[in-house]
Structures are given as C-alpha cells and as structure tokens.
Design a protein around this motif. Structure first.
Motif, PDB file in Angstrom:
ATOM      1  N   ASN A  60       8.632 -11.229 -24.217  1.00  0.00           N
ATOM      2  CA  ASN A  60       7.844 -12.334 -24.777  1.00  0.00           C
ATOM      3  C   ASN A  60       6.616 -12.680 -23.949  1.00  0.00           C
ATOM      4  O   ASN A  60       5.728 -13.396 -24.420  1.00  0.00           O
ATOM      5  CB  ASN A  60       8.723 -13.580 -24.922  1.00  0.00           C
ATOM      6  N   GLN A  61       6.575 -12.214 -22.719  1.00  0.00           N
ATOM      7  CA  GLN A  61       5.471 -12.519 -21.813  1.00  0.00           C
ATOM      8  C   GLN A  61       5.050 -11.246 -21.100  1.00  0.00           C
ATOM      9  O   GLN A  61       5.896 -10.425 -20.749  1.00  0.00           O
ATOM     10  CB  GLN A  61       5.959 -13.545 -20.787  1.00  0.00           C
ATOM     11  N   ARG A  62       3.747 -11.085 -20.907  1.00  0.00           N
ATOM     12  CA  ARG A  62       3.265  -9.905 -20.172  1.00  0.00           C
ATOM     13  C   ARG A  62       3.782  -9.938 -18.744  1.00  0.00           C
ATOM     14  O   ARG A  62       3.938 -11.014 -18.158  1.00  0.00           O
ATOM     15  CB  ARG A  62       1.739  -9.878 -20.133  1.00  0.00           C
ATOM     16  N   PRO A  63       4.007  -8.770 -18.154  1.00  0.00           N
ATOM     17  CA  PRO A  63       4.451  -8.728 -16.755  1.00  0.00           C
ATOM     18  C   PRO A  63       3.375  -9.267 -15.815  1.00  0.00           C
ATOM     19  O   PRO A  63       2.184  -9.191 -16.101  1.00  0.00           O
ATOM     20  CB  PRO A  63       4.679  -7.243 -16.482  1.00  0.00           C
ATOM     21  N   LEU A  64       3.812  -9.816 -14.700  1.00  0.00           N
ATOM     22  CA  LEU A  64       2.912 -10.237 -13.636  1.00  0.00           C
ATOM     23  C   LEU A  64       2.635  -9.025 -12.756  1.00  0.00           C
ATOM     24  O   LEU A  64       3.509  -8.178 -12.566  1.00  0.00           O
ATOM     25  CB  LEU A  64       3.541 -11.348 -12.805  1.00  0.00           C
ATOM     26  N   PHE A  65       1.428  -8.934 -12.193  1.00  0.00           N
ATOM     27  CA  PHE A  65       1.058  -7.776 -11.391  1.00  0.00           C
ATOM     28  C   PHE A  65       0.367  -8.213 -10.110  1.00  0.00           C
ATOM     29  O   PHE A  65      -0.531  -9.058 -10.151  1.00  0.00           O
ATOM     30  CB  PHE A  65       0.121  -6.859 -12.189  1.00  0.00           C
ATOM     31  N   TRP A  66       0.792  -7.642  -8.995  1.00  0.00           N
ATOM     32  CA  TRP A  66       0.160  -7.868  -7.702  1.00  0.00           C
ATOM     33  C   TRP A  66      -0.292  -6.527  -7.145  1.00  0.00           C
ATOM     34  O   TRP A  66       0.387  -5.530  -7.299  1.00  0.00           O
ATOM     35  CB  TRP A  66       1.129  -8.497  -6.710  1.00  0.00           C
ATOM     36  N   ILE A  67      -1.428  -6.521  -6.473  1.00  0.00           N
ATOM     37  CA  ILE A  67      -1.966  -5.300  -5.861  1.00  0.00           C
ATOM     38  C   ILE A  67      -1.991  -5.492  -4.345  1.00  0.00           C
ATOM     39  O   ILE A  67      -2.098  -6.628  -3.858  1.00  0.00           O
ATOM     40  CB  ILE A  67      -3.374  -4.967  -6.431  1.00  0.00           C
ATOM     41  N   ASP A  68      -1.909  -4.409  -3.607  1.00  0.00           N
ATOM     42  CA  ASP A  68      -1.886  -4.456  -2.149  1.00  0.00           C
ATOM     43  C   ASP A  68      -3.101  -5.207  -1.596  1.00  0.00           C
ATOM     44  O   ASP A  68      -4.230  -4.990  -2.040  1.00  0.00           O
ATOM     45  CB  ASP A  68      -1.871  -3.028  -1.603  1.00  0.00           C
ATOM     46  N   MET A  69      -2.882  -6.074  -0.611  1.00  0.00           N
ATOM     47  CA  MET A  69      -3.960  -6.867  -0.001  1.00  0.00           C
ATOM     48  C   MET A  69      -4.991  -5.995   0.703  1.00  0.00           C
ATOM     49  O   MET A  69      -6.121  -6.428   0.934  1.00  0.00           O
ATOM     50  CB  MET A  69      -3.390  -7.871   0.999  1.00  0.00           C
ATOM     51  N   ALA A  70      -4.621  -4.778   1.051  1.00  0.00           N
ATOM     52  CA  ALA A  70      -5.535  -3.882   1.760  1.00  0.00           C
ATOM     53  C   ALA A  70      -6.607  -3.295   0.841  1.00  0.00           C
ATOM     54  O   ALA A  70      -7.595  -2.736   1.314  1.00  0.00           O
ATOM     55  CB  ALA A  70      -4.751  -2.746   2.414  1.00  0.00           C
ATOM     56  N   LEU A  71      -6.447  -3.426  -0.471  1.00  0.00           N
ATOM     57  CA  LEU A  71      -7.373  -2.813  -1.421  1.00  0.00           C
ATOM     58  C   LEU A  71      -8.759  -3.462  -1.357  1.00  0.00           C
ATOM     59  O   LEU A  71      -8.899  -4.671  -1.480  1.00  0.00           O
ATOM     60  CB  LEU A  71      -6.830  -2.930  -2.845  1.00  0.00           C
TER      61      LEU A  71
END
Length: 89
Positions: A60-71
């Motif tokens: 029912n809800q899109r997934p949450l996404f986190w990217i590496d802080m080093a990017l």
C-alpha cells in the motif's frame, strides 16, 4: 508480509541489482533489504555503492530508500532530496 513474500522480494531485488540481503532487525518489523552493490552512472562515487530499502506497509505504500552517506558527485556533493529517507549511515 509473510515469509514467502519476503523471500520473493529479496530474490527479485538480487536479480535486478546483483546483490540483496534481508537485514530485517526483528521478525516483527517490516522487510529491510540491503543492496550492497548498486551500480550508478558517472559521476557518482563510490561506485558501486550501497542502499537500504524498507518495505513498510507494503504494497500500500512505496518502500523507503536510503543511500550510503559516502555517495558524492564530481564536485563532492551528496545527492539532493526533499525526503528524510536519503542517507544510510
């Protein structure tokens, strides 16, 4: 989300991104998937990088996404986003 759905999602993500692992902290929590080999277009570094996807209230809800802080890009700037779900520490 039942066990079979979790396995299917992890398998599909592994097929699409070459590496995916269920890293859900506790059985009662939503599915958390680590993508440890995300290939990005130039100029983003490090490449590949890693990301985390959290399937809260799926589908029912899109997934949450986190990217590496080093990017960072070629100017050493991180990605821009208007969302808190951006950085994986």
């Amino acid at each position: 989300m039942d066990t079979e759905d979790r396995k299917k999602i992890v398998s599909e993500l592994a097929e699409a991104f070459s590496d995916a692992k269920d890293v859900t902290p506790d059985v009662g929590q939503p599915l958390h998937v680590m993508l440890s080999s995300l290939k990005l277009p130039s100029p983003w570094q490090p490449n590949p990088t890693r990301g985390l996807v959290k399937f809260e209230n799926w589908p029912n809800q899109r997934p949450l996404f986190w990217i590496d802080m080093a990017l960072v890009n070629s100017d050493s700037q991180p990605p821009r986003s208007n969302s808190a779900q951006l950085v994986l520490g």
